[in-house]
Scaffold this active site. Structure first.
Site, PDB file in Angstrom:
ATOM      1  N   GLU A 210       9.219  15.740  16.364  1.00  0.00           N
ATOM      2  CA  GLU A 210       9.306  15.608  14.870  1.00  0.00           C
ATOM      3  C   GLU A 210       8.469  16.679  14.289  1.00  0.00           C
ATOM      4  O   GLU A 210       7.279  16.657  14.536  1.00  0.00           O
ATOM      5  CB  GLU A 210       9.342  14.058  14.499  1.00  0.00           C
ATOM      6  CG  GLU A 210       9.540  14.033  12.923  1.00  0.00           C
ATOM      7  CD  GLU A 210       9.482  12.905  12.354  1.00  0.00           C
ATOM      8  OE1 GLU A 210       8.522  12.157  12.548  1.00  0.00           O
ATOM      9  OE2 GLU A 210      10.343  12.355  11.611  1.00  0.00           O
TER      10      GLU A 210
ATOM     11  N   LYS B 146       0.720  -1.231  -0.027  1.00  0.00           N
ATOM     12  CA  LYS B 146       0.069   0.020   0.127  1.00  0.00           C
ATOM     13  C   LYS B 146       0.934   1.347   0.048  1.00  0.00           C
ATOM     14  O   LYS B 146       1.355   1.560   0.939  1.00  0.00           O
ATOM     15  CB  LYS B 146      -1.001   0.131   1.242  1.00  0.00           C
ATOM     16  CG  LYS B 146      -1.898   1.271   0.985  1.00  0.00           C
ATOM     17  CD  LYS B 146      -2.577   1.773   2.322  1.00  0.00           C
ATOM     18  CE  LYS B 146      -1.606   2.614   3.045  1.00  0.00           C
ATOM     19  NZ  LYS B 146      -1.723   4.057   2.051  1.00  0.00           N
TER      20      LYS B 146
ATOM     21  N   CYS C 285      13.186  11.241   7.296  1.00  0.00           N
ATOM     22  CA  CYS C 285      13.223  10.806   8.758  1.00  0.00           C
ATOM     23  C   CYS C 285      14.649  11.018   9.252  1.00  0.00           C
ATOM     24  O   CYS C 285      14.820  11.040  10.525  1.00  0.00           O
ATOM     25  CB  CYS C 285      12.966   9.086   8.855  1.00  0.00           C
ATOM     26  SG  CYS C 285      13.842   8.302   7.443  1.00  0.00           S
TER      27      CYS C 285
ATOM     28  N   GLU D  52       9.756   1.168  10.775  1.00  0.00           N
ATOM     29  CA  GLU D  52      10.936   2.298  10.584  1.00  0.00           C
ATOM     30  C   GLU D  52      10.129   3.499  10.931  1.00  0.00           C
ATOM     31  O   GLU D  52       9.361   4.027   9.939  1.00  0.00           O
ATOM     32  CB  GLU D  52      11.621   2.215   9.331  1.00  0.00           C
ATOM     33  CG  GLU D  52      12.231   0.854   9.124  1.00  0.00           C
ATOM     34  CD  GLU D  52      13.526   0.752   9.838  1.00  0.00           C
ATOM     35  OE1 GLU D  52      13.724   1.786  10.283  1.00  0.00           O
ATOM     36  OE2 GLU D  52      14.117  -0.184   9.827  1.00  0.00           O
TER      37      GLU D  52
HETATM   38  P1  NAD Z   1       2.049   8.233   8.420  1.00  0.00           P
HETATM   39  O1  NAD Z   1       2.454   7.367   9.415  1.00  0.00           O
HETATM   40  O2  NAD Z   1       1.048   9.288   8.390  1.00  0.00           O
HETATM   41  O3  NAD Z   1       1.833   7.330   7.130  1.00  0.00           O
HETATM   42  C1  NAD Z   1       2.772   6.006   6.713  1.00  0.00           C
HETATM   43  C2  NAD Z   1       1.790   5.097   5.805  1.00  0.00           C
HETATM   44  O4  NAD Z   1       0.985   4.521   6.884  1.00  0.00           O
HETATM   45  C3  NAD Z   1       0.958   5.677   4.886  1.00  0.00           C
HETATM   46  O5  NAD Z   1       0.981   4.709   3.779  1.00  0.00           O
HETATM   47  C4  NAD Z   1      -0.426   5.742   5.362  1.00  0.00           C
HETATM   48  O6  NAD Z   1      -1.379   5.712   4.411  1.00  0.00           O
HETATM   49  C5  NAD Z   1      -0.527   4.617   6.530  1.00  0.00           C
HETATM   50  N1  NAD Z   1      -1.325   4.651   7.336  1.00  0.00           N
HETATM   51  C6  NAD Z   1      -1.836   5.626   8.001  1.00  0.00           C
HETATM   52  N2  NAD Z   1      -2.815   5.345   8.978  1.00  0.00           N
HETATM   53  C7  NAD Z   1      -2.855   3.896   8.922  1.00  0.00           C
HETATM   54  C8  NAD Z   1      -3.339   2.817   9.881  1.00  0.00           C
HETATM   55  N3  NAD Z   1      -4.113   3.182  10.727  1.00  0.00           N
HETATM   56  N4  NAD Z   1      -3.195   1.732   9.435  1.00  0.00           N
HETATM   57  C9  NAD Z   1      -2.343   1.069   8.383  1.00  0.00           C
HETATM   58  N5  NAD Z   1      -1.638   2.185   7.952  1.00  0.00           N
HETATM   59  C10 NAD Z   1      -1.996   3.514   8.207  1.00  0.00           C
HETATM   60  O7  NAD Z   1       3.469   8.730   7.983  1.00  0.00           O
HETATM   61  P2  NAD Z   1       3.785   9.840   6.688  1.00  0.00           P
HETATM   62  O8  NAD Z   1       3.438  11.105   7.046  1.00  0.00           O
HETATM   63  O9  NAD Z   1       3.204   9.297   5.467  1.00  0.00           O
HETATM   64  O10 NAD Z   1       5.473   9.921   6.550  1.00  0.00           O
HETATM   65  C11 NAD Z   1       6.240  10.542   7.639  1.00  0.00           C
HETATM   66  C12 NAD Z   1       6.805   9.837   8.698  1.00  0.00           C
HETATM   67  O11 NAD Z   1       7.532   8.753   8.332  1.00  0.00           O
HETATM   68  C13 NAD Z   1       7.549  10.693   9.268  1.00  0.00           C
HETATM   69  O12 NAD Z   1       7.552  10.533  11.038  1.00  0.00           O
HETATM   70  C14 NAD Z   1       8.961   9.809   9.222  1.00  0.00           C
HETATM   71  O13 NAD Z   1      10.104  10.263  10.099  1.00  0.00           O
HETATM   72  C15 NAD Z   1       8.756   8.697   8.749  1.00  0.00           C
HETATM   73  N6  NAD Z   1       9.693   7.947   7.994  1.00  0.00           N
HETATM   74  C16 NAD Z   1      10.461   7.105   8.508  1.00  0.00           C
HETATM   75  C17 NAD Z   1      11.604   6.555   7.804  1.00  0.00           C
HETATM   76  C18 NAD Z   1      12.436   5.489   8.393  1.00  0.00           C
HETATM   77  O14 NAD Z   1      12.998   4.678   7.504  1.00  0.00           O
HETATM   78  N7  NAD Z   1      12.731   5.612   9.738  1.00  0.00           N
HETATM   79  C19 NAD Z   1      11.734   6.718   6.548  1.00  0.00           C
HETATM   80  C20 NAD Z   1      10.795   7.828   5.917  1.00  0.00           C
HETATM   81  C21 NAD Z   1       9.795   8.357   6.681  1.00  0.00           C
END
Ligand code: NAD
Length: 496
Positions: free
Chosen positions: A386, A176, A285, A251
């Site tokens: 963050e 997804k 991130c 992650e």
């Molecule tokens: P997010 O948590 O809002 O969304 C991430 C994914 O989870 C999306 O595909 C979203 O649709 C899905 N999602 C949301 N609610 C869900 C639920 N209830 N059940 C299952 N899936 C769900 O994060 P974002 O805004 O897309 O990304 C930013 C975040 O990601 C930041 O916190 C960043 O630090 C982190 N990030 C971490 C890494 C790493 O490798 N550590 C890399 C990139 C981004």
């Protein structure tokens, strides 16, 4: 002009969502530009995709790993051919500048070559048995159907970190993509298909998290979930996955510190700080979001970074002169705005930026001025939480030990960096900084695919992408072959 309509990929077929609902993929630099319409999926679509992946697993797991690798080698070559097109499409859907989206595609190419090499390794272990005429070994087995949930900031690289190791190990996948950036996942998976990936081995279900992500996490036939995103969502995902005993790789977020000592090459640290803080518009991130400055160089460094940040050209990432692209959406602009207000209320000083950019070339997009906050102290929320935007905090310290303590004083533990010429301090920092990644004389961003990627504390739950990812995408089988023709009882027949 009607925007292009995309479908889910299920069992090798492109299908609209069962409900017929769609979501719009909007260019964050120009909201009048609709990149495409993608399915807004729900549990019914997820069920179809998981069933297709389960069916494909029966045959894909039996394909020799070196043969699976050949598909990845071909995909790497195709990605290299398509790099420019995919990078441009990624800038259009995600916003970051072209040099960075080319880097994002390159990361998928690197990952494909790296992981394809594993096709002829996937090493297990052999070890002597405690009993005579008995042979013992452990082999890596695929896990089964893997569910993958990706964020929007590395729209091709992150899906590649998940898909490629899962595939080489013989798993099948349902991915997804993030709702803001599905196209790059489509481009990646289309490339795998063109490279010869059989139907059903990778399935795409696009949509929003609660509607399309949650059912994937809950589905009983999904054996493991690989999630990258915020810590808040990651916690939800882990809790839901626990109900069906799935392995979960998380992650998540960061609040990454760069420490600049008084003996550092200040010009080098300045370049690193700008790249680490404002590259990808701060939406990494691993982005540098705290710069810890030794009091002896703090004033000079502050003056320089403020001048350089204020001069950064913000705009559409397709324009080669632009250095900082838009933020992904209005929600991220609201978050950046809110955190600047929180910081100021807690006593920080706004040194540059601090507001959305809404005029002229910025009128149709979601832009935020590169922002530097001074007089930040480690206890302020801006120093601990963050933001995920182009907002960096400057914190002053007076000793190396204090800097390490401040760097470690947060809940996250992804990336850290130290600028110094003192090798003793460098090695002490490598030992003492609580993070999954530490850079010396380089900013907090810049990971390479063949090293472990991930963090400690609220950043992760112990798994790693890159080196280490095969430990998540395989399960060990221990094998004992007794060639003694007698019943031999472990722990009993060899005991004196
Ligand atoms: P997010 O948590 O809002 O969304 C991430 C994914 O989870 C999306 O595909 C979203 O649709 C899905 N999602 C949301 N609610 C869900 C639920 N209830 N059940 C299952 N899936 C769900 O994060 P974002 O805004 O897309 O990304 C930013 C975040 O990601 C930041 O916190 C960043 O630090 C982190 N990030 C971490 C890494 C790493 O490798 N550590 C890399 C990139 C981004």
């Amino acid at each position: 002009m009607a925007s292009k309509l995309y479908h889910n990929l299920i069992g090798g077929q492109w299908l609209p969502s069962v409900s017929g609902q769609t979501l719009k993929n909007v260019n964050p630099a120009d909201h009048s530009d609709i990149v495409g319409e993608f399915p807004s999926s729900n549990a019914a679509d997820v069920a179809l995709a998981v069933a297709a992946a389960k069916k494909a697993f029966a045959t894909w797991r039996l394909v020799p790993a070196p043969k699976r690798a050949e598909i990845l080698f071909r995909a790497a070559a195709l990605l290299a051919e398509r790099k420019e097109q995919y990078a441009r499409e990624m800038t259009r859907e995600m916003g970051k500048v072209l040099a960075e989206t080319r880097g994002d595609v390159q990361e998928a190419i690197d990952e494909a070559y790296y992981v394809a090499g594993e096709g002829r390794r996937l090493f297990g272990v052999t070890t002597p048995s405690e009993l005579a005429n008995k042979f013992a070994m452990s082999v890596r087995m695929p896990v089964g159907v893997i569910g993958m949930i990706a964020p929007w900031n590395f729209p091709m690289a992150i899906p590649s970190w998940k898909l490629f190791p899962a595939l080489i190990a013989g798993n099948t996948c349902v991915i997804k993509p993030a709702e803001d950036t599905p196209l790059s996942t489509y481009n990646l998976v289309q490339t795998l298909i063109d490279a010869g990936l059989p139907a059903g081995v990778v399935n795409i279900v696009s949509g929003y998290g609660p509607q399309a992500g949650a059912p994937l996490v809950e589905h009983p036939d999904v054996r493991a979930i690989s999630f990258t995103g915020s810590s808040a969502t990651g916690s939800l995902v882990a809790q839901r996955a626990a109900a069906t005993f799935k392995a979960v790789s998380l992650e998540m977020g960061g609040k990454n510190a760069m420490i600049v000592m008084d003996d550092a090459n200040l010009e080098l640290a300045l370049e690193g700080a700008l790249w680490g803080s404002f590259g990808t518009t701060g939406q990494r991130c691993t982005a540098t979001s705290r710069i810890l400055l030794h009091e002896a160089i703090a004033a000079e460094f502050t003056q320089k970074i403020v001048a350089r940040a204020a001069a950064l050209k913000v705009g559409n990432g397709l324009d080669p002169a632009v250095e900082v692209g838009p933020q992904i959406n209005a929600q991220q602009i609201a978050t950046s705005t809110e955190y600047v207000a929180i910081a100021l209320a807690e006593g920080a000083k706004l040194l540059t930026g601090g507001t959305p950019l809404t005029d002229g070339p910025h009128a149709n997009g979601t832009f935020f001025a590169p922002t530097v906050l001074g007089s930040v102290t480690p206890d302020m929320r801006i120093a601990r939480e963050e933001v995920f935007g182009p907002v960096v905090s400057l914190i002053t310290f007076s000793s190396f030990e204090e800097a390490i303590e401040i760097a470690n004083s947060i809940d996250y533990g992804l990336s850290t960096s130290l600028y110094t010429k003192d090798i003793n301090r460098a090695f002490s920092a490598i030992r003492d900084l609580e993070s999954g990644i530490t850079y010396i004389n380089a900013p907090t961003i810049g990971a390479e695919v063949h090293l472990p990627f991930g963090g400690v504390k609220r950043t992760g739950n112990g798994h790693r992408e890159g080196l280490g990812s095969l430990d998540f995408y395989t399960t060990w089988k221990s094998v004992y072959v007794d060639h003694s023709d007698t019943l031999q009882r472990a722990q009993i027949d060899n005991a004196e």
